[in-house]
Design a protein around this motif. Sequence first.
Motif, PDB file in Angstrom:
ATOM      1  N   ILE A 124      14.432 -14.542  15.014  1.00 18.35           N
ATOM      2  CA  ILE A 124      13.915 -15.701  14.272  1.00 18.35           C
ATOM      3  C   ILE A 124      12.432 -15.517  13.939  1.00 18.35           C
ATOM      4  CG2 ILE A 124      13.406 -18.175  14.434  1.00 18.35           C
ATOM      5  CD1 ILE A 124      16.004 -18.489  16.017  1.00 18.35           C
ATOM      6  N   ILE A 125      11.652 -14.936  14.861  1.00 19.75           N
ATOM      7  CA  ILE A 125      10.214 -14.765  14.611  1.00 19.75           C
ATOM      8  C   ILE A 125       9.945 -13.829  13.428  1.00 19.75           C
ATOM      9  CG2 ILE A 125       8.100 -13.704  15.518  1.00 19.75           C
ATOM     10  CD1 ILE A 125       8.485 -15.089  18.073  1.00 19.75           C
ATOM     11  N   PRO A 126      10.438 -12.574  13.441  1.00 18.66           N
ATOM     12  CA  PRO A 126      10.146 -11.705  12.295  1.00 18.66           C
ATOM     13  C   PRO A 126      10.709 -12.235  10.982  1.00 18.66           C
ATOM     14  CG  PRO A 126      11.728 -10.664  13.787  1.00 18.66           C
ATOM     15  CD  PRO A 126      11.178 -11.847  14.501  1.00 18.66           C
ATOM     16  N   PHE A 127      11.862 -12.910  11.036  1.00 19.77           N
ATOM     17  CA  PHE A 127      12.437 -13.458   9.811  1.00 19.77           C
ATOM     18  C   PHE A 127      11.584 -14.607   9.281  1.00 19.77           C
ATOM     19  CE2 PHE A 127      15.528 -15.584   7.081  1.00 19.77           C
ATOM     20  CZ  PHE A 127      16.116 -14.497   6.444  1.00 19.77           C
ATOM     21  N   THR A 128      11.025 -15.416  10.186  1.00 21.06           N
ATOM     22  CA  THR A 128      10.123 -16.500   9.767  1.00 21.06           C
ATOM     23  C   THR A 128       8.862 -15.932   9.128  1.00 21.06           C
ATOM     24  OG1 THR A 128      10.927 -17.928  11.557  1.00 21.06           O
ATOM     25  CG2 THR A 128       8.831 -18.530  10.547  1.00 21.06           C
ATOM     26  N   VAL A 129       8.306 -14.892   9.757  1.00 21.84           N
ATOM     27  CA  VAL A 129       7.126 -14.221   9.190  1.00 21.84           C
ATOM     28  C   VAL A 129       7.439 -13.692   7.793  1.00 21.84           C
ATOM     29  CG1 VAL A 129       5.588 -12.221   9.421  1.00 21.84           C
ATOM     30  CG2 VAL A 129       6.129 -13.624  11.431  1.00 21.84           C
ATOM     31  N   LEU A 130       8.620 -13.101   7.624  1.00 20.96           N
ATOM     32  CA  LEU A 130       9.024 -12.559   6.328  1.00 20.96           C
ATOM     33  C   LEU A 130       9.143 -13.656   5.278  1.00 20.96           C
ATOM     34  CD1 LEU A 130      10.058 -10.155   4.613  1.00 20.96           C
ATOM     35  CD2 LEU A 130      12.371 -10.698   5.447  1.00 20.96           C
ATOM     36  N   LEU A 131       9.796 -14.755   5.621  1.00 18.98           N
ATOM     37  CA  LEU A 131       9.976 -15.856   4.675  1.00 18.98           C
ATOM     38  C   LEU A 131       8.634 -16.479   4.278  1.00 18.98           C
ATOM     39  CD1 LEU A 131      13.136 -17.765   6.006  1.00 18.98           C
ATOM     40  CD2 LEU A 131      12.973 -16.259   4.029  1.00 18.98           C
ATOM     41  N   GLU A 132       7.763 -16.701   5.259  1.00 19.79           N
ATOM     42  CA  GLU A 132       6.464 -17.309   4.954  1.00 19.79           C
ATOM     43  C   GLU A 132       5.601 -16.367   4.113  1.00 19.79           C
ATOM     44  OE1 GLU A 132       5.390 -20.653   8.137  1.00 19.79           O
ATOM     45  OE2 GLU A 132       4.896 -18.636   8.830  1.00 19.79           O
ATOM     46  N   THR A 133       5.742 -15.063   4.341  1.00 17.98           N
ATOM     47  CA  THR A 133       4.980 -14.084   3.553  1.00 17.98           C
ATOM     48  C   THR A 133       5.477 -14.038   2.107  1.00 17.98           C
ATOM     49  OG1 THR A 133       4.612 -12.727   5.526  1.00 17.98           O
ATOM     50  CG2 THR A 133       4.267 -11.673   3.390  1.00 17.98           C
ATOM     51  N   LEU A 134       6.802 -14.054   1.928  1.00 20.64           N
ATOM     52  CA  LEU A 134       7.384 -13.920   0.591  1.00 20.64           C
ATOM     53  C   LEU A 134       7.263 -15.193  -0.239  1.00 20.64           C
ATOM     54  CD1 LEU A 134      10.675 -11.904   1.340  1.00 20.64           C
ATOM     55  CD2 LEU A 134       8.556 -11.057   0.309  1.00 20.64           C
ATOM     56  N   PHE A 135       7.569 -16.341   0.368  1.00 11.32           N
ATOM     57  CA  PHE A 135       7.682 -17.578  -0.405  1.00 11.32           C
ATOM     58  C   PHE A 135       6.483 -18.509  -0.290  1.00 11.32           C
ATOM     59  CE2 PHE A 135      12.062 -16.222   0.486  1.00 11.32           C
ATOM     60  CZ  PHE A 135      12.558 -16.138  -0.815  1.00 11.32           C
ATOM     61  N   LEU A 136       5.762 -18.452   0.826  1.00 11.23           N
ATOM     62  CA  LEU A 136       4.588 -19.311   0.998  1.00 11.23           C
ATOM     63  C   LEU A 136       3.281 -18.543   0.865  1.00 11.23           C
ATOM     64  CD1 LEU A 136       5.767 -21.568   3.986  1.00 11.23           C
ATOM     65  CD2 LEU A 136       5.982 -21.984   1.520  1.00 11.23           C
ATOM     66  N   LYS A 137       3.396 -17.221   0.610  1.00  9.97           N
ATOM     67  CA  LYS A 137       2.219 -16.352   0.423  1.00  9.97           C
ATOM     68  C   LYS A 137       1.268 -16.407   1.609  1.00  9.97           C
ATOM     69  CE  LYS A 137       3.920 -15.538  -3.640  1.00  9.97           C
ATOM     70  NZ  LYS A 137       4.672 -14.279  -3.854  1.00  9.97           N
ATOM     71  N   LYS A 138       1.828 -16.623   2.799  1.00 10.16           N
ATOM     72  CA  LYS A 138       1.006 -16.672   4.003  1.00 10.16           C
ATOM     73  C   LYS A 138       0.751 -15.259   4.497  1.00 10.16           C
ATOM     74  CE  LYS A 138       0.677 -19.049   8.457  1.00 10.16           C
ATOM     75  NZ  LYS A 138       1.323 -20.014   9.384  1.00 10.16           N
ATOM     76  N   LYS A 139      -0.483 -14.994   4.930  1.00 15.27           N
ATOM     77  CA  LYS A 139      -0.847 -13.659   5.382  1.00 15.27           C
ATOM     78  C   LYS A 139      -0.986 -13.620   6.900  1.00 15.27           C
ATOM     79  CE  LYS A 139      -3.248 -12.429   1.097  1.00 15.27           C
ATOM     80  NZ  LYS A 139      -4.534 -11.985   0.490  1.00 15.27           N
ATOM     81  N   PHE A 140      -0.360 -12.617   7.505  1.00 12.33           N
ATOM     82  CA  PHE A 140      -0.450 -12.406   8.946  1.00 12.33           C
ATOM     83  C   PHE A 140      -1.198 -11.097   9.181  1.00 12.33           C
ATOM     84  CE2 PHE A 140       3.251 -15.049   8.293  1.00 12.33           C
ATOM     85  CZ  PHE A 140       3.193 -15.969   9.321  1.00 12.33           C
ATOM     86  N   SER A 141      -2.243 -11.147  10.006  1.00 11.86           N
ATOM     87  CA  SER A 141      -3.035  -9.947  10.266  1.00 11.86           C
ATOM     88  C   SER A 141      -2.238  -8.939  11.087  1.00 11.86           C
ATOM     89  CB  SER A 141      -4.319 -10.320  11.018  1.00 11.86           C
ATOM     90  OG  SER A 141      -4.006 -10.780  12.330  1.00 11.86           O
ATOM     91  N   GLN A 142      -2.700  -7.684  11.074  1.00  8.04           N
ATOM     92  CA  GLN A 142      -2.044  -6.638  11.846  1.00  8.04           C
ATOM     93  C   GLN A 142      -2.103  -6.942  13.346  1.00  8.04           C
ATOM     94  OE1 GLN A 142      -0.263  -4.092  10.647  1.00  8.04           O
ATOM     95  NE2 GLN A 142      -0.643  -4.890   8.594  1.00  8.04           N
ATOM     96  N   LYS A 143      -3.193  -7.592  13.784  1.00  9.09           N
ATOM     97  CA  LYS A 143      -3.323  -7.942  15.203  1.00  9.09           C
ATOM     98  C   LYS A 143      -2.265  -8.973  15.616  1.00  9.09           C
ATOM     99  CE  LYS A 143      -8.274  -6.969  15.522  1.00  9.09           C
ATOM    100  NZ  LYS A 143      -9.623  -7.536  15.765  1.00  9.09           N
ATOM    101  N   ILE A 144      -2.028  -9.953  14.745  1.00  5.62           N
ATOM    102  CA  ILE A 144      -1.004 -10.960  15.019  1.00  5.62           C
ATOM    103  C   ILE A 144       0.370 -10.295  15.101  1.00  5.62           C
ATOM    104  CG2 ILE A 144       0.225 -12.957  14.076  1.00  5.62           C
ATOM    105  CD1 ILE A 144      -2.407 -13.758  15.227  1.00  5.62           C
ATOM    106  N   LYS A 145       0.659  -9.414  14.140  1.00  3.84           N
ATOM    107  CA  LYS A 145       1.949  -8.724  14.135  1.00  3.84           C
ATOM    108  C   LYS A 145       2.111  -7.855  15.381  1.00  3.84           C
ATOM    109  CE  LYS A 145       2.231  -8.586   9.075  1.00  3.84           C
ATOM    110  NZ  LYS A 145       2.203  -7.709   7.866  1.00  3.84           N
ATOM    111  N   PHE A 146       1.013  -7.213  15.798  1.00  2.00           N
ATOM    112  CA  PHE A 146       1.049  -6.370  16.996  1.00  2.00           C
ATOM    113  C   PHE A 146       1.362  -7.197  18.237  1.00  2.00           C
ATOM    114  CE2 PHE A 146      -1.422  -4.631  20.629  1.00  2.00           C
ATOM    115  CZ  PHE A 146      -0.679  -3.459  20.840  1.00  2.00           C
ATOM    116  N   SER A 147       0.698  -8.347  18.363  1.00  2.00           N
ATOM    117  CA  SER A 147       0.921  -9.208  19.535  1.00  2.00           C
ATOM    118  C   SER A 147       2.346  -9.751  19.548  1.00  2.00           C
ATOM    119  CB  SER A 147      -0.087 -10.358  19.562  1.00  2.00           C
ATOM    120  OG  SER A 147       0.068 -11.200  18.439  1.00  2.00           O
ATOM    121  N   LEU A 148       2.885 -10.067  18.364  1.00  2.00           N
ATOM    122  CA  LEU A 148       4.262 -10.557  18.276  1.00  2.00           C
ATOM    123  C   LEU A 148       5.251  -9.460  18.678  1.00  2.00           C
ATOM    124  CD1 LEU A 148       4.184 -12.634  14.945  1.00  2.00           C
ATOM    125  CD2 LEU A 148       4.322 -13.511  17.286  1.00  2.00           C
TER     126      LEU A 148
END
Length: 338
Positions: A108-132
């Motif tokens: 659910i977490i990576p899929f949520t990140v993917l949806l927010e990136t594609l449709f809401l244009k939200k940006k997640f830093s590499q550090k956030i992705k690493f911690s996740l």
Amino acid sequence: MGEMSGFQLGVVGALFLSVASSVSIVICNKALMTNLGFQFATTLTSWHLMVTYCSLHVALRLNFFENKPIDTKTVVLFGLLNGVSIGLLNLSLGFNSIGFYQMTKLAIIPFTVLLETLFLKKKFSQKIKFSLSILLLGVGIASVTDLQLNIVGTILSLLAIITTCIGQILTNTIQKRLNVSSTQLLYQSAPFQAAILFVSGPFVDQFLTKQNVFAYKYSTIVLGFIILSCLIAVIVNFSTFLVIGKTSPVTYQVLGHLKTCLVLGLGYTLLHDPFTSRNIIGILIAMVGMGLYSYFCTIETKRKQVGEISSLSQIKDRDTSASLLASHQDKENKNAIV
């Protein structure tokens, strides 16, 4: 600054309330289902939502919050979507092994990140992705055991992931775009969530457990645990909407995995569940991931606040300069006239 401190305190309070209530209801439901044999999870969830709605209705009558009407189509679709996601998660658990079900929740977490990136244009830093990534690795080690795949179970898991992610993203989006509180949104949507689960719950539970919820013999202690579960569920539902509204769907999922680790630990302490070195290692890795996620989120939030303050200062400086220039020009014009 005072408003910002109050907001941060509110976020911490919401997170604590969510963790405490969720862990409590898991322990309560585990005792209800494992020790007392009441295994009708979907039907129980519909009762949770009905009690939540009734409690909020009483709170509304006592003027604890103000009702804010929301577009009927939006509320109905939102409520039905959340109800369907709960049903699909229960079906996923019924058709899949425990290990694959845990993988479904992790996805659910990576899929949520993917949806927010594609449709809401939200940006997640590499550090956030690493911690996740560290967090997911730890929870996976601690909770995932066997992985038995089947076509029906896989399809149900994919549908559960999609509906859960969309529902949580909409919870955050609706609150912010329509300027409604978590309480107002929950009050509007709870009846529709409860309705779809109340109708479908007995059928889903009978299909999964081969037992009829209406034929079950309810003892006094079972009724007591059901009532306790429903009362805790009011806090769980309220805190869920509160956390997602104040933070983000991803943060809520991270919090969910913290609950998983706590439940594993408390299950061993209170219910004497089997606990291995693998569980301990996984929980420790997950805690590191959660700590890094919290740290990086805090840093990014502070940077954003500094940027907003800097922008406001620049706007004020421009306004002040424009006012001084206008005043100077007025004086010159007056002098020219004289």
